[in-house]
Write an enzyme that holds these catalytic residues in place. Sequence first.
Site, short mmCIF file in Angstrom:
data_model
loop_
_atom_site.label_atom_id
_atom_site.label_comp_id
_atom_site.label_asym_id
_atom_site.label_seq_id
_atom_site.Cartn_x
_atom_site.Cartn_y
_atom_site.Cartn_z
N ALA A 1 0.83 -1.20 0.00
CA ALA A 1 0.00 0.00 0.00
C ALA A 1 0.86 1.25 0.00
O ALA A 1 1.92 1.29 0.62
CB ALA A 1 -0.93 0.01 1.22
N SER A 2 0.40 2.27 -0.71
CA SER A 2 1.08 3.55 -0.84
C SER A 2 2.44 3.31 -1.52
O SER A 2 2.47 2.80 -2.63
CB SER A 2 1.21 4.23 0.53
OG SER A 2 1.43 5.62 0.36
N MET A 3 3.55 3.62 -0.87
CA MET A 3 4.84 3.32 -1.50
C MET A 3 4.99 1.81 -1.68
O MET A 3 5.63 1.34 -2.62
CB MET A 3 5.99 3.86 -0.66
CG MET A 3 7.32 3.85 -1.40
SD MET A 3 8.54 4.87 -0.56
CE MET A 3 9.79 5.02 -1.85
N GLY B 1 2.67 0.01 -2.69
CA GLY B 1 2.00 -0.27 -3.96
C GLY B 1 2.96 -0.15 -5.12
O GLY B 1 2.90 -0.92 -6.09
N VAL C 1 -2.06 -1.22 -3.95
CA VAL C 1 -3.02 -0.40 -3.21
C VAL C 1 -2.52 1.04 -3.10
O VAL C 1 -1.54 1.32 -2.39
CB VAL C 1 -3.27 -0.99 -1.80
CG1 VAL C 1 -4.24 -0.11 -1.01
CG2 VAL C 1 -3.79 -2.41 -1.91
#
Length: 445
Positions: A245-247, A249, A267
């Site tokens: 998720a975020s970085m 992702g 994500v």
Amino acid sequence: MATIHKLFKSPFFDFEFLRLLAMAPYEGAEIGEVLEAAAKIKDQDPESWYSTLLETGGKAEAIAKQAEASGDRVGARRAYLRSSNYLRAAQFMLNEGPIGHDERVLPTLERAIANFRKGVQYRDGKTIFLEIPYEGGKTLPGYLYLPPAARRIPGRKIPILLNSGGGDSTQEEIYFVNPAYGPDLGYAVLTFEGPGQGIVLRRDKLPMRPDWESVTGPVLDHLFDLATRHPELELDLDHIAVTGASMGGYFALRAAADPRIKACVSVDGFYSLSSFVGGRMPGPLFNGFMSGWLSDWMFNGILGVLKKLAFQARWEFNHLRWATGSTTDADVMRSFGAYTLQKADGTEYLADVKCPTLVTGAGASFYFDPATTTDKIYDCLTSLQDGVDKEKWIATDVAYGGLQAKIGAFGYSAQKTFEWLDQRFGIQREPLAASSRLEDLVSRL
């Protein structure tokens, strides 16, 4: 777009506190403990944040020890896990100076990890602690969470989800998202910490790297070796997915080009770190530096003033110095260029991704705009067919995944993730029909 109640006036403290509170459904927090802590914390005051959550974590740790002494496995697990999470959050805001400057950070994180490792040993399924061989004789810590025997998917080996952390998470924190969910559906979930993350950053001082496939490659090698040496684990090496998720992702997409990965869930990731920072910084400052018009000393000076005025900016750049191994803010800015899904020759790295991929976005994020992140990533997956082996999900309401990294909606995010993986891995589950009839209840025994 629906709004939610704010616990802190500043968006940064409010978001980070919600991040902690969001883990309550998976034993990462107790509502009363967290709300009591919120009442003591002063907005944008890292010292009150640290001291309050350190105290909260210590109280939960004492409860865990009491449960252990009385033979209460459930109580011990829950209290150790939330103690770990409070302690992890406590040190989060302390990043002034170089790594190691604040001598409270490392011992607090090590205490959080120790409590976490006690807590997960009281899971219903087994947890295997991993030491993953890495470059230069280094090892990376990891966990492999196995499903309880009663939760295994009938007639098949155990599918695996490789869950990468992000830019400021720890793998112990990641537990409260997919590892707390997937094993009950019959999945194994593997987490790890790479360079620039968690204890590997704070203790070993290994900086982050943009070519994350060079990290997940050794992780997969170790997983394959483990499965070969221990066939009794029945790990399904033909059904390995990756997520983050975020970085994380972004990291998941880098890993997805490995042919051993059979599905990817990115994500709320980004296409390039420079575009993310450009959207967070005053345009003249960002463009002036990137174009070369502003010298290093001018940029560092201007940003230094901004950091004195805004705690969030100070925290973010301090953390980025740590993570990237930079000594100045100008060096941090230069490091961003390598964190992109575009190759040096201008071609797209995502064209190399051949496995089915789900790309998500967060419509209420104050970090990313889905139009310049989610949509761009989706469009650059040119080897995949729209609606067939690539899909997109952009959430808008906070309660259903609208915040960055699906903060506040971990349960729904995990549900969507594993539902999509079931479809990709050919896992069919019978529809459920809840019943309180005695005859039905007895027949299940």
